[in-house]
Design a protein around this motif. Structure first.
Motif, mmCIF file in Angstrom:
data_model
loop_
_atom_site.group_PDB
_atom_site.id
_atom_site.type_symbol
_atom_site.label_atom_id
_atom_site.label_comp_id
_atom_site.label_asym_id
_atom_site.label_seq_id
_atom_site.Cartn_x
_atom_site.Cartn_y
_atom_site.Cartn_z
ATOM 1 N N ILE B 257 48.405 32.012 37.910
ATOM 2 C CA ILE B 257 49.329 32.939 38.535
ATOM 3 C C ILE B 257 48.827 33.255 39.933
ATOM 4 C CG2 ILE B 257 50.212 35.302 38.501
ATOM 5 C CD1 ILE B 257 50.317 35.054 35.507
ATOM 6 N N ALA B 258 49.755 33.153 40.892
ATOM 7 C CA ALA B 258 49.384 33.515 42.262
ATOM 8 C C ALA B 258 50.334 34.618 42.727
ATOM 9 C CB ALA B 258 49.507 32.297 43.170
ATOM 10 N N GLN B 453 48.261 40.187 34.362
ATOM 11 C CA GLN B 453 47.514 41.424 34.643
ATOM 12 C C GLN B 453 46.214 41.104 35.392
ATOM 13 O OE1 GLN B 453 47.443 42.733 30.553
ATOM 14 N NE2 GLN B 453 48.974 44.330 30.919
ATOM 15 N N MET B 454 45.614 39.972 35.079
ATOM 16 C CA MET B 454 44.380 39.582 35.769
ATOM 17 C C MET B 454 44.650 39.238 37.230
ATOM 18 S SD MET B 454 41.600 39.803 33.983
ATOM 19 C CE MET B 454 42.262 41.412 33.739
ATOM 20 N N ALA B 455 45.746 38.520 37.467
ATOM 21 C CA ALA B 455 46.103 38.190 38.854
ATOM 22 C C ALA B 455 46.406 39.474 39.617
ATOM 23 C CB ALA B 455 47.312 37.263 38.885
ATOM 24 N N ASN B 456 47.064 40.396 38.935
ATOM 25 C CA ASN B 456 47.396 41.680 39.550
ATOM 26 C C ASN B 456 46.128 42.463 39.890
ATOM 27 O OD1 ASN B 456 49.382 43.604 40.380
ATOM 28 N ND2 ASN B 456 48.755 44.849 38.616
ATOM 29 N N VAL B 547 37.823 31.065 32.932
ATOM 30 C CA VAL B 547 38.688 32.039 33.605
ATOM 31 C C VAL B 547 38.174 32.304 35.011
ATOM 32 C CG1 VAL B 547 39.703 34.338 33.445
ATOM 33 C CG2 VAL B 547 39.060 33.127 31.362
ATOM 34 N N PHE B 548 39.093 32.477 35.962
ATOM 35 C CA PHE B 548 38.687 32.850 37.312
ATOM 36 C C PHE B 548 39.760 33.721 37.946
ATOM 37 C CE2 PHE B 548 37.677 31.976 41.861
ATOM 38 C CZ PHE B 548 36.342 32.352 41.818
ATOM 39 N N MET B 549 39.276 34.780 38.618
ATOM 40 C CA MET B 549 40.194 35.669 39.313
ATOM 41 C C MET B 549 39.690 35.786 40.751
ATOM 42 S SD MET B 549 40.267 38.996 40.533
ATOM 43 C CE MET B 549 39.224 40.076 39.572
ATOM 44 N N CYS B 550 40.598 35.672 41.738
ATOM 45 C CA CYS B 550 40.120 35.706 43.118
ATOM 46 C C CYS B 550 41.223 36.089 44.084
ATOM 47 C CB CYS B 550 39.572 34.329 43.520
ATOM 48 S SG CYS B 550 40.818 33.049 43.423
ATOM 49 N N PHE B 551 40.840 36.316 45.341
ATOM 50 C CA PHE B 551 41.846 36.499 46.381
ATOM 51 C C PHE B 551 41.271 36.002 47.693
ATOM 52 C CE2 PHE B 551 39.373 40.382 46.281
ATOM 53 C CZ PHE B 551 39.110 40.642 47.608
ATOM 54 N N ALA B 552 42.132 35.733 48.690
ATOM 55 C CA ALA B 552 41.644 35.215 49.973
ATOM 56 C C ALA B 552 42.749 35.401 51.000
ATOM 57 C CB ALA B 552 41.303 33.720 49.837
ATOM 58 N N ALA B 560 46.385 36.302 45.798
ATOM 59 C CA ALA B 560 45.465 36.588 44.696
ATOM 60 C C ALA B 560 45.825 35.647 43.553
ATOM 61 C CB ALA B 560 45.612 38.033 44.230
ATOM 62 N N VAL B 561 44.795 35.083 42.932
ATOM 63 C CA VAL B 561 45.053 34.055 41.928
ATOM 64 C C VAL B 561 44.275 34.369 40.659
ATOM 65 C CG1 VAL B 561 44.898 31.569 41.415
ATOM 66 C CG2 VAL B 561 45.323 32.337 43.754
ATOM 67 N N ALA B 562 44.881 34.137 39.501
ATOM 68 C CA ALA B 562 44.143 34.156 38.246
ATOM 69 C C ALA B 562 44.415 32.843 37.530
ATOM 70 C CB ALA B 562 44.584 35.323 37.371
ATOM 71 N N VAL B 563 43.348 32.218 37.046
ATOM 72 C CA VAL B 563 43.497 30.942 36.356
ATOM 73 C C VAL B 563 42.837 31.039 34.985
ATOM 74 C CG1 VAL B 563 42.908 28.492 36.364
ATOM 75 C CG2 VAL B 563 43.589 29.612 38.493
#
Lengths: 440, 611
Positions: B257-258, B453-456, B547-552, B560-563
């Motif tokens: 999710i982005a 929710q993680m991407a958020n 799992v990975f959650m990040c933003f840039a 913001a991305v959650a994978v």
């Protein structure tokens, strides 16, 4: 002298005839209108043809007015014989239309001998009854009169064309006027009432307030009449004079037993004698549910709808949606009155009804002023046959009579009925015009 | 003779009686009873429904996602058939003799003879052009144009939903009586959420019909209306990013999710495995649907919204933020990495907050949460714990967890963050202590979140303390404003300064040696990615979820991305590089590192691996 004779032609009746024919004609034009054949004189359409039939009929009427009354009277037997012959022939070489072998086809035209049987019977019956001093007083007279009716009726029944046979019952009214006892009429009316009661109660099952046994409406009705019979029996014993007691007791017993017997046979008649479609028509008339065919009442409902859609003043000429969009069957012929009702409203249907009533009453009044019994009987025959047609035809389209396919006189499209009715009417006009001379 | 003469009155009376009866009956039919006139109207007039054209759906850059495509139904009016060359017709329409006979048999009754019957459905435009000329040689046969959906990119099946014939249940639920049997309706996804905007308004035309139900003309009616086309929608999706994400997730189960943090707009929403939305269109629909619903990998299940997972280490971000806000810790607070009670990984002994996040130190957060829920505000230790857990729960909820978004994304699972009542139910006699529940402190235990929710959460950290409910609708063309939910900022109740610590730690996770997610490094492109790995533990021997959650970029976050990649193992190995590729694709519109793409495309985690 000659001019006075001429003047005795009853022009009122003749004009009423013309008015009815013309209204019928323009109604057919509306009901059968086809944009490809815009003119009312399009001779390949029913409205064009009807115009020809009116002209031919007028011509026939004119010829009749020019003939001699004696000739007409003397022609009774030959006419009757010819019609009976044609009725026999049609059973073998006729063509089938609407389920009955009733037509002689000649190209696209055809004639229907059963339509002419009414004139023939009327002529011969008048001829025969007109001779005797006290007609219908003895059994031999009655049997011969019955025979005159029964031969064509039987032949028409073989086609089979139940509707036309039913019309012949009009002659019972005629004979009633000529001295036949009223009992057959009363018995007839009572039978219809009892039959209707029996059919209606038979459509549901009943159970007593106590107990669970169910029994049919037929049983209930028979029980009621048996109880009435027993009550009657005791009342006669108590109240009647001793000398007539025996006679009344016998009468009570006979009436009770025939009613019970009749009720018992109604079921049989409905289920086994009548064809399913005829039974359905009776059920629809009595507003009972028809199980086997959900579309059974479609036509009659649409016919009532067309008339109801007319309202007081109607939708306007050629503007009746139900008839224009072909919701009503046989719009040219048997259901022609729907178009009147829808396009001209209550005013229009009442006008047509009044015209017919006027004509029938006028004919009866004319019949009563005849010196000759022949003319009187013939006049009554014309009036009663017209009445029977109007009664069954209009009764059918407004849901007061079962669906029986017979034409509305002078209105319905068709050469045979137009000619037969016109000939019948003009014979009487001719007879009436000669009422002061000769004929006795 | 005299008495016989009087009989005329009986006869006249009888006739008069019947004529008067008729006159009365006619009066009731024509004047007093409206029923017949009403029946006349209902018999002769009918309402023809004119279907409006359905709105199309575009992506944020104007690329079409859902298009309308014309198809044709071949119909027949049996009454008009004449000189039928059956063999030639069957060949032309490519139908069987049985199919033709079936239709003609059904149409045998008098009324049905005049009605159109469908012989072949869903003939596409190309086939129609081939047969249309020849079809005119067959009197009684004709084509009727209808509209189907078509998806040029074959992407975003679960987001867009599909368009199919309305079923009984949907028809019963249609309180406004908009639909009729045989109508099509949006099913799932945006098609369903925005059904009312997309469908438009049906037109009405009163028509005259005859006894054979044949239309004989148009009628003037005050009810006649022109159809109104449905609104076109512009979605927040980035079609290219979406397609790229779906490509990366081939042969894997999981989701990407982005989100654009500043707007809450969902840029990509990938659930893997997915399917080609064109496979649920037209006559392929029911076969396609059956195949998908029987697939053991459940392609119809939207993992991005409905997949519930434990958040794992990513949850430590939230814990840090709340603890800082509550004043339980400062960035300088150190906790000994005592691995007696709870395991840990990597060489560290006494981290401060930033390092604890970077190293994902479990004892640190077990200790932090203990301080949070046991603040000694009440004398009784049990009641103190219960009020502490409840306070903690309320704070967590503000991060969009344990919350069902009021969004246009249908059927989002709420997820679970345990509260006091939850534990009271969970443990007998409602007696529980911190030692029984501490696994939630590191994102394990009874916690359940969905990938959205993680991407958020990534967006919240990017925004330093607020989010806008994630949504898929960017604009209704020619329509109303977006609902307030899609523009209002939701503040999480943590001061922006506390976010700096967490963001720095997330920077170091990727861009400093010893971090867990070096594979997400995009510094060679001048992009600073902030992120956090998670490894959702599964019962041995089933492999953990990556799992990975990040933003840039860190300075001005655009994405913001959650994978989530199910059963793929450590978060840094698979989820992190996939996230980085998504960021690179979105920010630069191209991919510099084909080797990584190749490595990911070749990976296959469809089976459940052992550890």
């Amino acid at each position: 002298m000659a001019s006075r004779k001429q003047n005795r032609i009853d022009w009122t009746t003749a004009i009423t005839w013309l008015v009815l024919c013309l209204i019928g004609w323009i109604t057919i034009y509306s009901a059968a209108y086809n944009a490809d054949y815009d003119s009312i004189f399009s001779f390949n359409m029913s409205y064009g043809k009807q115009f020809i039939w009116i002209c031919v009929s007028a011509l026939l009427g004119g010829v009749i007015l020019l003939t001699d009354s004696t000739l007409i009277r003397n022609a009774s037997l030959p006419v009757y014989g010819t019609v009976v012959l044609m009725l026999i022939l049609v059973l073998f070489i006729g063509t089938v239309r609407g389920g009955a072998r009733s037509w002689f086809g000649i190209g696209s035209f055809g004639i229907q001998p059963s339509e002419f049987s009414k004139v023939a019977i009327a002529l011969l019956l008048a001829h025969f009854l007109g001779e005797g001093k006290e007609p219908l007083k003895n059994i031999r007279h009655r049997l011969i009169a019955l025979g005159i009716l029964a031969i064509p009726a039987g032949l028409i029944m073989l086609q089979p064309d139940t509707g036309t046979v039913l019309i012949l019952f009009a002659f019972i009214l005629v004979m009633y006027r000529e001295g036949l006892s009223g009992t057959p009429l009363i018995i007839g009316i009572c039978s219809i009432i009892i039959a209707v009661m029996s059919i209606i109660v038979n459509s549901t099952k009943y159970s007593l307030p106590f107990g669970t046994t169910e029994f049919s409406g037929q049983t209930l009705l028979i029980t009621v009449f048996l109880i009435l019979g027993v009550v009657g029996f005791f009342m006669v014993r108590k109240l009647a004079l001793p000398r007539s007691r025996k006679k009344f007791l016998r009468l009570t017993a006979i009436i009770t037993l025939s009613i019970v017997g009749f009720i018992s046979s109604v079921n049989f008649i409905i289920n086994d004698v009548l064809k399913p479609y005829q039974r359905n028509r009776v059920y629809i008339l009595l507003q009972l549910p028809v199980d086997d065919d959900p579309w059974a009442d479609w036509n009659i409902k649409n016919s009532k709808t067309a008339i109801g859609n007319g309202g007081l003043l109607g939708q306007g000429y050629r503007e009746g949606a139900i008839t224009k969009f072909r919701f009503v069957p046989e719009q040219n012929t048997d259901f022609i009155f729907c178009t009147i009702g829808e396009e001209w409203g209550y005013i229009g249907s009442l006008t047509v009804l009044s015209l017919f009533t006027f004509l029938i009453f006028r004919l009866i009044i004319m019949a009563e002023r005849q010196r000759s019994v022949f003319s009187r009987i013939f006049g009554y025959s014309v009036a009663c046959i017209l009445f029977m047609h109007v009664f069954i035809n209009i009764g059918m389209v407004i849901g007061l009579a079962p669906v029986i396919g017979i034409p509305l006189p002078f209105f319905s499209y068709g050469g045979s009925s137009m000619m037969a009715f016109t000939v019948m009417l003009f014979i009487f006009i001719k007879l009436d015009s000669d009422r002061l001379i000769g004929l006795r | 003779m005299n008495s016989l003469q009087n009989r005329r009155y009986a006869i006249l009376g009888l006739i008069l009686f019947i004529i008067i009866t008729f006159a009365v009956k006619l009066f009731t039919l024509q004047i007093t009873n409206d029923k017949w006139a009403e029946r006349a109207t209902s018999l002769t007039t009918n309402e023809l429904v004119i279907q409006p054209s359905r709105g199309e759906i575009y992506d944020r850059n104007g690329r079409i996602l859902v298009a309308n495509t014309p198809i044709y139904d071949i119909r027949v009016i049996p009454e008009r058939i004449h000189n039928l060359d059956t063999l030639r017709l069957l060949e032309l329409l490519e139908i069987s003799k049985e199919a033709l006979d079936k239709v003609l048999d059904r149409a045998r009754s008098r009324r049905e003879m005049f009605n159109p019957h469908t012989l072949a459905k869903h003939v596409d435009q190309e086939d129609y052009f081939n047969i249309s000329e020849e079809l005119s040689d067959f009197p009684g046969f004709f084509a009727v144009r209808r509209t189907l959906r078509n998806y040029p990119d074959s992407a975003a099946a679960l987001v867009l939903g599909n368009f199919g014939e309305i079923n009984r249940k949907e028809l019963n639920a249609d309180s406004g009586s908009f639909y009729q049997l045989g109508d099509y309706v949006g099913k799932g996804g945006l098609e369903k959420s925005y059904e009312k905007l997309l469908r438009g308004v049906k037109g009405k035309q009163a028509i005259y019909v005859n006894n054979f139900n044949k239309v004989v003309g148009k009628a003037n009616s005050t009810d006649n209306t022109e159809p109104l086309a449905g609104n076109d929608l512009i979605s927040t999706l980035d079609a290219q990013l979406q397609a790229f994400g779906e490509k990366l997730m081939v042969n894997k189960r999981g989701s990407i999710i982005a989100i654009e943090p500043s707007t809450g707009e969902i840029l990509a929403l990938v659930s893997a495995p997915t399917y080609d939305p064109n496979s649920l269109v037209g006559r392929k629909r029911s076969a396609g649907y059956n195949k998908l619903s029987q697939d053991t990998l459940k392609p119809l299940f939207n993992r991005a919204l409905n997949g519930l997972y434990r958040p794992g280490s990513i949850f430590k971000m939230v814990q840090s933020l709340i603890a800082l806000e509550e004043g339980i810790i400062t960035p300088q607070t150190r906790v000994k990495c005592n691995r007696g009670i709870i395991g840990c990984h990597g060489p560290h002994t006494n981290d401060d907050l930033e390092n604890a996040i970077k190293h994902s130190c479990n004892p640190y957060f077990r200790q932090v949460m203990r301080k949070m829920v046991l603040q000694g505000k009440q004398d009784n230790q049990f009641t103190d714990l219960k009020s502490g857990v409840q306070r903690w729960h309320e704070r967590i909820k503000r991060f969009g967890l344990h919350t069902k978004f009021t969004s246009d994304v249908p059927n989002i699972k709420r997820g679970t963050v345990p509260d006091t009542a939850f534990y009271n139910r969970w443990y007998p006699n409602a007696t529980w202590t911190y030692s029984m529940i501490y696994s939630v402190s590191i994102g394990e235990g009874e916690l359940q979140v969905n990938p959205l929710q993680m991407a958020n959460l990534g967006a919240i950290i990017a925004n330093k303390g607020w989010y806008i409910t994630p949504h898929l609708l960017k604009k209704v063309v020619g329509g109303s404003e977006l609902p307030a939910d899609f523009t209002e900022k939701q503040y999480v109740g943590v001061k922006p300064k506390h976010f700096e610590v967490v963001r720095n730690a997330m920077d170091r996770v990727i861009n400093e040696s010893g971090g867990t997610a070096g594979r997400a490094n995009l510094s060679h492109l001048g992009i600073t990615v902030c992120g956090k790995t998670g490894t959702v533990q599964n019962e041995s021997p089933i492999e953990d979820h990556s799992v990975f959650m990040c933003f840039a970029p860190k300075e001005d976050p655009k994405i913001a991305v959650a994978v989530y990649v199910e059963n793929a193992g450590f978060g840094g190995t698979w989820a992190a590089p996939i996230s980085a590729l998504m960021i690179e694709k979105y920010l630069t519109r191209e991919i510099s590192n084909d080797f990584t793409v190749k490595r990911i495309l070749e990976a296959d985690f469809r089976g459940v691996h052992g550890k």
